[in-house]
Scaffold this motif. Structure first.
Motif, mmCIF file in Angstrom:
data_model
loop_
_atom_site.group_PDB
_atom_site.id
_atom_site.type_symbol
_atom_site.label_atom_id
_atom_site.label_comp_id
_atom_site.label_asym_id
_atom_site.label_seq_id
_atom_site.Cartn_x
_atom_site.Cartn_y
_atom_site.Cartn_z
ATOM 1 N N PHE A 228 14.655 48.679 -3.146
ATOM 2 C CA PHE A 228 15.147 48.314 -4.467
ATOM 3 C C PHE A 228 16.568 48.810 -4.721
ATOM 4 O O PHE A 228 17.072 48.698 -5.829
ATOM 5 N N ALA A 229 17.199 49.395 -3.697
ATOM 6 C CA ALA A 229 18.472 50.050 -3.946
ATOM 7 C C ALA A 229 19.629 49.072 -4.109
ATOM 8 O O ALA A 229 20.617 49.400 -4.751
ATOM 9 N N GLY A 230 19.571 47.897 -3.522
ATOM 10 C CA GLY A 230 20.620 46.912 -3.701
ATOM 11 C C GLY A 230 20.687 46.485 -5.152
ATOM 12 O O GLY A 230 19.718 46.593 -5.905
ATOM 13 N N SER A 231 21.849 45.992 -5.567
ATOM 14 C CA SER A 231 22.039 45.615 -6.969
ATOM 15 C C SER A 231 20.990 44.634 -7.439
ATOM 16 O O SER A 231 20.397 44.795 -8.511
ATOM 17 N N ALA A 232 20.743 43.598 -6.656
ATOM 18 C CA ALA A 232 19.802 42.559 -7.076
ATOM 19 C C ALA A 232 18.386 43.089 -7.173
ATOM 20 O O ALA A 232 17.686 42.873 -8.172
ATOM 21 N N GLN A 233 17.955 43.796 -6.133
ATOM 22 C CA GLN A 233 16.589 44.315 -6.133
ATOM 23 C C GLN A 233 16.350 45.275 -7.293
ATOM 24 O O GLN A 233 15.297 45.271 -7.932
ATOM 25 N N SER A 234 17.356 46.100 -7.592
ATOM 26 C CA SER A 234 17.194 47.077 -8.655
ATOM 27 C C SER A 234 17.074 46.412 -10.020
ATOM 28 O O SER A 234 16.290 46.839 -10.871
ATOM 29 N N LEU A 235 17.822 45.347 -10.249
ATOM 30 C CA LEU A 235 17.739 44.639 -11.523
ATOM 31 C C LEU A 235 16.353 44.019 -11.708
ATOM 32 O O LEU A 235 15.801 44.016 -12.811
ATOM 33 N N VAL A 236 15.781 43.494 -10.629
ATOM 34 C CA VAL A 236 14.432 42.937 -10.718
ATOM 35 C C VAL A 236 13.435 44.042 -11.035
ATOM 36 O O VAL A 236 12.530 43.874 -11.861
#
Length: 494
Positions: free
Chosen positions: A281-289
């Motif tokens: 989840f550390a990438g920007s996209a994954q974290s926003l989800v």
């Protein structure tokens, strides 16, 4: 559009990795596999695939060959044995029921999350799965919260933030804003999309705007990077001094989460979709989800300006038409591919937590009744894409309608008709960037067709398709194919 989910979990196994079909119309299956390339080979693949390319004149570019080789190796490794049989049966079942198959990939290991799964390629049918609305590919993240689509009466409202901090490489914000508005001109004039820009690319300005108005989509244009020390994706916003403000995606996600009508974030940022090797989840996209945004679209490679414009136009248009978000992304991919960008269609990555892909229930836009245009000739492929004559309005609005129709014609390979519409649009809006881009794409299609015709006349044995049916001799290897009829999935999996 109705989809049946094909849920595929990819996780670490004792001797490599495991692909497990959790659910599908054909049941469950699993297979263990090894990645078909070394770390060095993977790095070389990513360097080649992430390189921005020009529109190509050759029948198949080196980049396309690389993409096929990479995608085929990945497909053959994961879709082996019972998993391949399960996918084939699911596609057959979807064809019988006149539905489609949504490939939901659940990536449980960060090593796998780094791979560009959008290039999955089935060599048996010469097709990238993500380039067909019959088999859209999404990265699915299941979380406890239940996501329901919200009712939207057009226009779909988009809040745009363009960030160019003074201490980072300059970004021409005005040109970016003009390009986005121009690519969406026909949708804006039709009342289906409305875009607003934040005057300042600061967190405080974003918070105030979200508090005062309702928006459905947050569209970020700017710089992004992966912080190796923090193992987190960050977006570069601005401070009041115009200097850079590195904002962690977890922090941004908490801010966006409280805006209940916001269902989608688009990150047009370099490295915006890259993930950590340790935290999926550390990438920007994954974290926003993870923070509660139902869907996020991020760019896994650098994206060219003209590709970003094409994506925005086709994606927002398909979303306003009521398509599920995964189908809308696929339509945008096809438009990029039809424009001669052979591999950049895979740059956008869709992260999704809405189970059926529907984040909006869009009500039909109110329209003024007008006489029906004369029907196209029976059996014409243009019947599916020709729009009514340009409505009365400003010259720019009439040009935008013609340009949009030309784009759809190009997606079907009808470059001659597309050139006619573009010629009509030119005197109405001669400075249109989209007009110039589509004209160049149509000329490329014509050049490829002329080359094929010349080879055919000469009886050149290298002419594509000489090994089989006549249909193959008429199909350029650029991959510009006629769109299959709805429900026709007979050649998706073999």
């Amino acid at each position: 559009m109705t989809y049946e989910d094909f849920d595929l979990l990819l996780e670490r196994a004792p001797k490599g990795f495991r692909a497990q079909v959790l659910s599908s119309s054909a049941g469950q299956a699993s297979v263990e596999f090894q990645l078909p390339f070394s770390d060095v080979e993977l790095e070389n693949f990513l360097l080649k695939l992430g390189r921005t390319t020009r529109v190509v004149r050759r029948i198949e570019s080196t980049e396309m060959t690389t993409a096929k080789s990479f995608g085929a190796a990945l497909f053959d490794a994961v879709f082996a044995g019972d998993v391949r049989a399960c996918l084939r049966s699911a596609v057959d079942e979807a064809r019988r029921e006149n539905t489609r198959v949504r490939l939901r990939i659940r990536l449980a290991d960060p090593v796998l999350a780094d791979l560009p799964w959008e290039f999955l390629y089935n060599p048996a049918v010469n097709r990238f799965l993500a380039l067909s609305v019959q088999t859209p590919v999404v990265r699915y993240i299941e979380l406890p919260e239940v996501i329901q689509p919200i009712a939207v009466t057009p226009p779909i409202r988009v809040l745009v933030m363009i960030s160019s901090p003074s201490d980072y490489p300059a970004l021409d914000g005005e040109a970016e804003w003009k390009r986005l508005n121009e690519s969406l001109a026909d949708l804006i004039s039709a009342g289906t999309i409305a875009v607003e820009r934040l005057d300042e690319a600061t967190l405080s300005a974003l918070q105030q705007r979200l508090r005062r108005s309702e928006y459905h989509i947050f569209h970020f244009i700017g710089h992004g990077e992966f912080d190796q020390a923090l193992q987190e994706g960050v977006l570069l916003l601005e401070r009041a001094s115009k200097r850079g403000h590195r904002v962690g995606s977890q922090y941004l996600g908490m801010l966006l989460h409280d805006h209940n009508t916001l269902r989608l974030a688009i990150l047009n940022a370099c490295e915006g979709a890259r993930s950590s090797r340790q935290d999926p989840f550390a990438g920007s996209a994954q974290s926003l989800v993870q923070q509660g945004i139902p869907a996020v679209i991020a760019m896994q490679f650098e994206i060219a300006d003209d590709v970003a414009s094409t994506f925005a136009h086709e994606f927002y248009g398909a979303l306003a038409d009521g398509l599920p978000i995964d189908a809308a992304v696929t339509e945008a991919r096809k438009a990029i591919f039809a424009g001669g960008r052979e591999i950049e269609w895979a740059t956008p990555v869709l992260y999704l937590r809405a189970p059926d892909g529907r984040i909006f229930d869009v009500a039909p836009a109110a329209t003024t009744a007008k006489p029906d245009p004369p029907p196209p000739p029976a059996g014409s492929r243009k019947a599916a894409v020709l729009e009514p004559p340009p409505p009365a309005g400003t010259p720019r609005e009439r040009a935008a309608t013609l340009i949009r129709g030309a784009g759809r014609l190009l997606a079907l390979g009808e470059y001659k008709e597309a050139l006619k519409q573009l010629a009509e649009a030119r005197p109405l809006d001669p400075d249109s960037v989209m007009l110039a881009q589509l004209t160049a794409s149509a000329e490329e299609q014509r050049a490829v067709a002329d080359t094929r015709e010349l080879l055919k006349r000469r009886g050149d044995p290298t002419t594509i398709g000489t090994q089989g049916a006549k249909a193959e001799t008429r199909r350029p290897r650029t991959g510009r194919r006629k769109r299959p009829a709805d429900g026709d999935e007979s050649d998706l999996v073999e």
